[in-house]
Design a protein around this motif. Structure first.
Motif, PDB file in Angstrom:
ATOM      1  N   GLN A   1       0.816  -1.224   0.000  1.00  0.00           N
ATOM      2  CA  GLN A   1       0.000   0.000   0.000  1.00  0.00           C
ATOM      3  C   GLN A   1       0.852   1.278   0.000  1.00  0.00           C
ATOM      4  O   GLN A   1       0.411   2.316  -0.472  1.00  0.00           O
ATOM      5  CB  GLN A   1      -0.860  -0.026   1.257  1.00  0.00           C
TER       6      GLN A   1
ATOM      7  N   ASP B   1       1.295   2.471  -3.448  1.00  0.00           N
ATOM      8  CA  ASP B   1       0.091   3.170  -3.964  1.00  0.00           C
ATOM      9  C   ASP B   1       0.058   4.607  -3.452  1.00  0.00           C
ATOM     10  O   ASP B   1      -0.270   5.537  -4.189  1.00  0.00           O
ATOM     11  CB  ASP B   1      -1.187   2.451  -3.515  1.00  0.00           C
ATOM     12  N   LEU B   2       0.397   4.777  -2.176  1.00  0.00           N
ATOM     13  CA  LEU B   2       0.363   6.135  -1.594  1.00  0.00           C
ATOM     14  C   LEU B   2       1.378   7.051  -2.288  1.00  0.00           C
ATOM     15  O   LEU B   2       1.088   8.212  -2.563  1.00  0.00           O
ATOM     16  CB  LEU B   2       0.669   6.085  -0.093  1.00  0.00           C
TER      17      LEU B   2
ATOM     18  N   GLN C   1       2.444   6.745  -5.344  1.00  0.00           N
ATOM     19  CA  GLN C   1       1.918   7.036  -6.682  1.00  0.00           C
ATOM     20  C   GLN C   1       0.825   8.099  -6.620  1.00  0.00           C
ATOM     21  O   GLN C   1       0.801   9.015  -7.436  1.00  0.00           O
ATOM     22  CB  GLN C   1       1.395   5.759  -7.334  1.00  0.00           C
ATOM     23  N   GLN C   2      -0.048   7.972  -5.608  1.00  0.00           N
ATOM     24  CA  GLN C   2      -1.112   8.989  -5.465  1.00  0.00           C
ATOM     25  C   GLN C   2      -0.520  10.376  -5.265  1.00  0.00           C
ATOM     26  O   GLN C   2      -1.118  11.379  -5.615  1.00  0.00           O
ATOM     27  CB  GLN C   2      -1.999   8.653  -4.270  1.00  0.00           C
ATOM     28  N   ASN C   3       0.656  10.421  -4.656  1.00  0.00           N
ATOM     29  CA  ASN C   3       1.319  11.710  -4.416  1.00  0.00           C
ATOM     30  C   ASN C   3       2.269  12.088  -5.553  1.00  0.00           C
ATOM     31  O   ASN C   3       3.083  13.008  -5.405  1.00  0.00           O
ATOM     32  CB  ASN C   3       2.094  11.664  -3.091  1.00  0.00           C
ATOM     33  N   HIS C   4       2.167  11.373  -6.668  1.00  0.00           N
ATOM     34  CA  HIS C   4       2.976  11.640  -7.875  1.00  0.00           C
ATOM     35  C   HIS C   4       4.472  11.563  -7.612  1.00  0.00           C
ATOM     36  O   HIS C   4       5.251  12.337  -8.154  1.00  0.00           O
ATOM     37  CB  HIS C   4       2.603  12.998  -8.488  1.00  0.00           C
TER      38      HIS C   4
ATOM     39  N   SER D   1      -7.528   5.121   6.412  1.00  0.00           N
ATOM     40  CA  SER D   1      -6.836   6.231   5.744  1.00  0.00           C
ATOM     41  C   SER D   1      -7.479   7.563   6.081  1.00  0.00           C
ATOM     42  O   SER D   1      -7.055   8.601   5.569  1.00  0.00           O
ATOM     43  CB  SER D   1      -6.844   6.016   4.234  1.00  0.00           C
TER      44      SER D   1
END
Ligand code: UDP
Ligand code: GLC
Length: 378
Positions: A39, A42-43, A45-48, A267
């Motif tokens: 996970q 993923d975090l 990636q979500q934050n670019h 989250s």
């Protein structure tokens, strides 16, 4: 500056959540190399933030591992180290976040001739680590790192006491964006879903692990009036399944099934904190920093915390929170009851905490401190 960040974990523990904030300003020219999928990837990636999982198999070494186990895992690490050395040549700096990353980063730094920064998120003492792991961490840091960033004065002191070089270590606290923790009335509606209306809710936000001391809070709850209810937010991130079983058993033995809710990993921490009347931190070993304490403060919630380690740099008893001796349910229960009864004083303390925490731990200021350290040294 092009930075190659390394982190051993695929799971979002505090050290990993901290790294997201540190890597963000460098994201256009950085890479986070992980030693496990999960996970946390993923975090990022979500934050670019560019991320790559570099290891193909789990690294077996644990904080308490012996020398023999460590050497076995070194063999396992060889393909990973080779990959990291190759990649490191594309960057100006290797930034190792915690111990296993330090081991891999040290080799990579030597062979790629890139400087190494070690972000120390732990209190390097035998309470948390085996002698072997301690010695490895200190030796590698002393010989290979140009800079050690300690997450608190307590972590810095332990590093030096264990033999770490005092000329390379600097304290930088975790940074937070205060806006994320500004919740409104609608967030309190969480309570309705959780069935906690009319209760005095004590929140515990941490992975389920023996040293995080959820059992202490459950024992304390048994000594509190019936309107006091506990939510345990967090999951066993690093295989502590036996402890989870023990906690459920303890709740059943004390007849507290209706007063303890296990919510698992979440989250929506600020929203859940908004639904609490008090946030409890109960670590039985010294906490290196304790992100949850600052987060609760930023949410404007009173905090009671275990008096040891970095916590003492965050909380001043009676001014911006409450401190209790670690592992003492009776004392903890007393503070919970005080907060239940003395609502005005408690609210003033929580407001003080919000104001000072917003200033002290603002992510923009903390990131400037890191940028300065990096630009002065490299
Ligand atoms: N946390 C989370 N979801 C959960 C439980 C915890 O996102 O269900 C977060 C929490 O908000 C905090 C971090 O995990 O930011 C834990 O960091 P802390 O420094 O308190 O402890 P650690 O687990 O790193 O020792
Ligand atoms: C580690 C520590 C915790 C700290 C976090 C961020 O996970 O256990 O106390 O808050 O790193 O530095």
């Amino acid at each position: 500056m092009r930075i190659f960040f390394l982190d051993q974990s695929g799971k979002p523990g505090g050290a990993e959540l901290c790294l997201i904030d540190i890597a963000k300003p460098y994201s256009h020219r950085a890479l986070v190399g992980l030693f496990a999928d999960g996970q946390f990837k993923d975090l990022l990636q979500q934050n670019h933030i560019p991320v790559e999982v570099l290891a193909t198999q789990t690294i077996q070494v644990r904080k308490e591992s012996s020398l023999a186990q460590g050497l076995k895992s070194l063999k396992q690490l060889a393909p990973l180290i080779t990959k990291v050395i190759k990649k490191a040549r594309e960057y100006d700096l290797i930034y190792a976040n915690t111990q296993k990353a330090l081991v891999v980063g040290a080799f990579a730094s030597f062979f790629s001739r890139r400087p190494l920064v070690y972000h120390l998120h732990d209190i390097l003492s035998t309470e948390h680590f085996s002698q072997t792991n301690l010695r490895i961490a200190i030796n590698l840091a002393n010989r290979c790192a140009s800079l050690v960033i300690a997450n608190s004065q307590a972590s810095k002191t332990a590093f030096i006491q264990a033999g770490g070089r005092s000329d390379i270590v600097e304290v930088v606290y975790n940074g937070f964006d205060p806006k994320i923790y500004q919740t409104d009335e609608s967030d309190i509606n969480q309570l309705q879903q959780l069935g906690l209306q009319g209760k005095f809710v004590v929140g515990h936000f941490s992975r389920l692990a023996p040293w995080k001391g959820q059992h202490i809070l459950i024992d304390a709850l048994a000594k509190c009036p019936p309107e006091v209810t506990v939510i345990l937010v967090g999951d066993a991130l690093f295989g502590e399944q036996d402890y989870v079983k023990q906690l459920h058993q303890q709740v059943a033995d004390l007849g507290l099934e209706n007063r303890v809710k296990f919510l698992g990993f979440r989250s929506d921490i600020p929203q859940l904190m908004a639904a609490c009347n008090l946030v409890a931190h109960t670590s039985t070993s010294p906490e290196p920093f304790g992100r949850v304490i600052v987060e609760a403060m930023l949410c404007g919630k009173p905090v009671v915390a275990a008096k040891a380690g970095g916590v003492m740099e965050l909380v001043e008893h009676g001014l911006n929170g409450f401190l209790v001796a670690p592992g003492e349910p009776q004392e903890l229960a007393q503070v919970i009851i005080t907060c239940l009864q003395e609502t005005e004083i408690t609210a003033t303390i929580a407001n003080n905490a919000r104001t000072t925490a917003s200033r002290r731990f603002d992510v923009a200021t903390i990131n400037q401190q890191i940028a300065q350290l990096l630009s002065h040294r490299f």
